[in-house]
Design an enzyme around this catalytic site. Structure first.
Site, PDB file in Angstrom:
ATOM      1  N   THR A 274       0.892  -1.170  -0.126  1.00  0.00           N
ATOM      2  CA  THR A 274      -0.008  -0.016  -0.025  1.00  0.00           C
ATOM      3  C   THR A 274       1.081   1.367   0.033  1.00  0.00           C
ATOM      4  O   THR A 274       1.865   1.097   0.231  1.00  0.00           O
ATOM      5  CB  THR A 274      -0.908   0.236   1.304  1.00  0.00           C
ATOM      6  N   ASP A 275       0.351   2.276  -0.387  1.00  0.00           N
ATOM      7  CA  ASP A 275       0.720   3.707  -0.169  1.00  0.00           C
ATOM      8  C   ASP A 275       0.521   3.859   1.337  1.00  0.00           C
ATOM      9  O   ASP A 275      -0.409   2.971   2.002  1.00  0.00           O
ATOM     10  CB  ASP A 275       0.433   4.553  -1.002  1.00  0.00           C
ATOM     11  N   TRP A 276       1.195   4.632   1.877  1.00  0.00           N
ATOM     12  CA  TRP A 276       1.242   4.972   3.547  1.00  0.00           C
ATOM     13  C   TRP A 276      -0.117   5.351   3.925  1.00  0.00           C
ATOM     14  O   TRP A 276      -0.605   6.458   3.614  1.00  0.00           O
ATOM     15  CB  TRP A 276       2.459   5.912   3.777  1.00  0.00           C
TER      16      TRP A 276
END
Length: 778
Positions: A274-276
């Site tokens: 995932t992105d953060w």
């Protein structure tokens, strides 16, 4: 030797495949020995702590700072199985870590700020980009990092996109090939990359809450195509899912994006992260094939364990995801105990950065051979940014470099004399204005641009008499969390336009020239002021060596060879997405996220322009831009001749060759672009689309080089949503080879006798609402 080479390559590939299979077998064995809680924690990052922020959900274990200060994240270690924590760090223009550390006050940990993505794509030079990647990856490895969170390759759909500086182009063929070169360069060091942001992450406004509504055809042909090319040509270690929703579902929770398309159709072998803090459901992310949740929270661990206990999530899925992560870790420098020493070759990398910056800068205007400079010694430099160059954008795409060479620094280094009184006035003004700026509200906040210093007419007249030439640098910056504005950003401010006009009048009155430098991360208006300038150099944001690279071009040491990988429109309203960007809010309630930060508003954006992005729109709808896609000037001239096709009938593939001759007096490089016009019986088509490009070697005057392109059936095909297939229609195809999308030099045609269904795909990711897409009139 020629006969032995294929055998050697086969043996090399066989050993590589054998090593991968051995790693995979070992990864499966390791996962089989994990407890359920270990598996789940393994798939959730160790969290992160941000300055002044209380993470309500807390990190799962420890924090990023324990290993490499300033890194973005780490993974969960299982010491009893000899699975270590690995380190992930930003970003697209170079490694971003903390340059000064309290624990080691006598050392520094600076990294090289390489040119931004927009500039690298403007070089159209995959060999050069791979070399930049090799240098970038070396710093990643030598500073103890395992995965670089780069490259970022979303399409530059609209000039106002806040992170366009990270992205490469409006065209997926440029995007995919430049990205593959970067990935292959970085990963040649034995470190990983993360190809991001998958997918349609084309704006910063409401990025965590926006639902992007896009047709299946536009998605396949424009927004996924670059990722497809990059994955198939480089097999990155990881892919990063994006923040946004795609046709109603968060991308990090969309099985058909991450598994059906990415893994089953494209053959991706690596890990998805995932992105953060991306997405809103850890369980659905696991099911989608989003293997690693970053940066990781204890709530995600609890939610996954609860879903398994309650029968909502299969352990089989957890095992599959864990095997992919274990397989990656087994290839990492940390697992292999690489003895990094925190001493990359920054001097050598600065040279690479300088050469790359010069290679991708674009000469937009050069009236009466204003450049390169001849018999010029004394220079008057105007504009704040001449003295305070912008090396790159803000946010995760920023780099903590040791220095940035400004325009005036670069000119001085090249032996020119800069007006000292003017320089002193600007330095004092910039210092005073910066002191007035309020402190940043958060660590990625973009500071407001400084107002331009007022220059009175008497001073201008004086400088026009005492100087040989005038330079004005116009600066623009952008970054995460916010998109750009139309007024005083895309368009120049009144003060900037007045400065250009006043300097132009004063210097032209003395028969002297004005050169404007654009130090920007993205597209901006030129139409309203370009007539006042004798020359315009699009310097982009060239990294820490930008000023030296600009001086190399201005002085003639380097012949400019960059060309635009994105259209510069005549005005913003002629951008096809201008009416729809950045979408509409669905609620007036501001959503708060981690630490109380505003996440924006629930919203949606519809891509009504469909496939007609950038030059596809301009050329099809006959809208003349200020500077077209593929445009760029040189100090040389090039002749295109002798275009030949391998056949006049398509049968599996077709080859085109063309001769490029340097007809000028200076050595130089030319970027050769192949466009294809296809029949449009059943499907609407752009009048032409880029299908290939090549950059010549450095050609001496009168020297000739033959360039070859090969087109496959997939290159002929368009996506037919009704058939869920890539289809090449029967009829006449025209190959157009030129110096830009609107400067075609040679044409030849061939026939496709029978319609080809090139590839059948899954009917997935269709929008749930009707889209009124832009169509050309018959």
């Amino acid at each position: 030797m020629k006969k032995l080479l294929p055998i050697f390559i086969f043996i090399q590939m066989s050993f590589g495949a054998l090593a991968q299979n051995q790693n995979l077998s070992k990864a499966k064995a390791l996962v089989s020995k994990m407890t359920l809680e270990e598996k789940v924690k393994f798939l959730v990052g160790k969290g992160m702590k941000l300055p002044g922020i209380d993470l309500n959900n807390g990190p799962t274990v420890g924090q990023t700072q324990d290993l490499v200060e300033g890194a973005a994240g780490t993974t969960f270690a299982i010491p009893r199985l000899n699975l270590p924590t690995i380190v992930l760090a930003d970003g697209p223009a170079g490694l971003r870590i903390q340059p000064v550390r309290k624990s080691q006050p006598d050392k520094t940990f600076y990294c090289t700020a390489f040119p931004i993505g927009s500039l690298l794509a403007s070089s159209w030079d995959t060999t050069l980009v791979k070399k930049v990647g090799q240098a970038m990856g070396s710093e990643v490895k030598e500073y103890g990092v395992d995965i670089l969170l780069a490259p970022a390759i979303n399409i530059q759909r609209n000039p106002l996109g806040g992170r366009n500086f990270e992205y490469y182009s409006e065209d997926p063929v440029v995007v995919g090939n430049i990205a593959a070169a970067m990935i292959n360069g970085i990963e040649s060091n034995g470190v990983g990359t993360s190809l991001k942001h998958f997918a349609v992450n084309n704006q910063e406004t409401n990025r965590n809450l926006v639902n992007t509504i896009v047709s299946e055809r536009a998605l396949r042909e424009i927004y996924l195509k670059g990722f497809e090319i990059a994955v198939k040509k480089s097999q990155p270690w990881t892919v990063m899912s994006s923040y946004n929703k795609l046709n109603g579902t968060y991308t990090s929770q969309e099985y058909d994006l991450l598994t059906t398309i990415l893994r089953k159709e494209w053959g991706f072998k690596g890990l998805v992260m995932t992105d953060w803090f991306g997405g809103d459901d850890a369980v659905e992310q696991m099911k989608a094939g989003n293997d690693l949740l970053m940066p990781g929270t204890s709530k995600q661990v609890a939610d996954i364990l609860a879903a398994i206990k309650n029968g909502f999530l299969s352990v089989r899925i957890i095992d599959e995801n864990a095997v992919r992560l274990a397989n990656l870790i087994l290839s990492s420098p940390t697992f292999k105990k690489y003895p990094f020493a925190n001493h990359p070759d920054l001097k050598a990398h600065a040279i690479i950065a300088r050469n790359a910056a010069a290679d991708g800068m674009v000469l937009l205007k050069n009236l009466n051979q204003t450049l390169p400079m001849h018999q010029i010694k004394n220079i008057a430099a105007f504009g704040n940014t001449s003295y305070d160059f912008i090396s790159g954008g803000t946010g995760s795409g920023d780099v903590n470099e040791a220095y940035t060479i400004s325009l005036v620094d670069g000119l001085k280094n090249a032996g020119y004399f800069i007006d000292e009184d003017l320089g002193s006035s600007y330095s004092a003004f910039i210092k005073a204005e910066k002191a007035k700026q309020p402190p940043k509200k958060f660590f990625f906040e973009l500071s407001a641009p400084l107002s331009e210093m007022n220059i009175n007419d008497d001073l201008l007249k004086q400088k026009a008499l005492s100087s040989d030439i005038a330079f004005i640098t116009i600066g623009r910056n952008s970054g995460e969390f916010q998109d750009r504005k139309v007024e005083n950003d895309y368009y120049l401010s009144d003060a900037e336009k007045a400065l250009i006009h006043q300097v132009s009048i004063a210097f032209h009155a003395q028969n002297k020239k004005l050169v404007v430098i654009l130090n920007t991360g993205g597209v901006m208006d030129v139409s309203s002021w370009r007539d006042d300038a004798d020359a315009i150099l699009l310097a982009w944001q060239g990294g820490q060596e930008a000023g030296n690279a600009v001086a190399d071009i201005l002085s003639g040491k380097v012949n400019p060879s960059g060309k635009l990988a994105v259209t510069f429109p005549a005005n913003y309203q002629e951008v096809p997405s201008a009416k729809y960007f950045p979408g509409k809010n669905l609620s007036d309630k501001d959503v708060k996220g981690i630490g109380g930060f505003s996440m924006g508003y629930p919203s949606e954006v519809t891509y009504n322009e469909g496939i007609f992005v950038g030059y596809r729109y301009n050329n099809t709808f006959h809208v003349k831009p200020a500077y077209e896609f593929g445009y760029g000037l040189s100090y040389s001239n090039f002749i295109y001749s002798n275009l030949k096709l391998s056949s006049t009938n398509f049968n599996g593939n077709i080859t085109a060759t063309i001769d490029i001759t340097n007809s000028g007096e200076k050595t130089g490089k030319e970027i050769v672009q192949l466009y294809l016009s296809a029949p449009a019986h059943e499907l609407i088509k752009p009048v032409e689309e880029l299908k290939g490009f090549a950059k010549t070697k450095l050609l001496q005057p009168k020297e000739k080089q033959t360039i070859m392109f090969t087109l496959s059936a997939k290159d002929l095909a368009s996506f037919d949503s009704e058939k869920s297939a890539w289809v090449a229609e029967t009829g006449k195809y025209e190959i157009k080879i030129g110096a830009s999308s609107m400067n075609i030099k040679q044409r030849k045609s061939f026939e496709l006798a029978k319609e080809l269904t090139v590839e059948k795909v899954h009917p997935v990711l269709m929008p749930q609402v009707q889209i009124n897409e832009l169509k050309p009139s018959k």
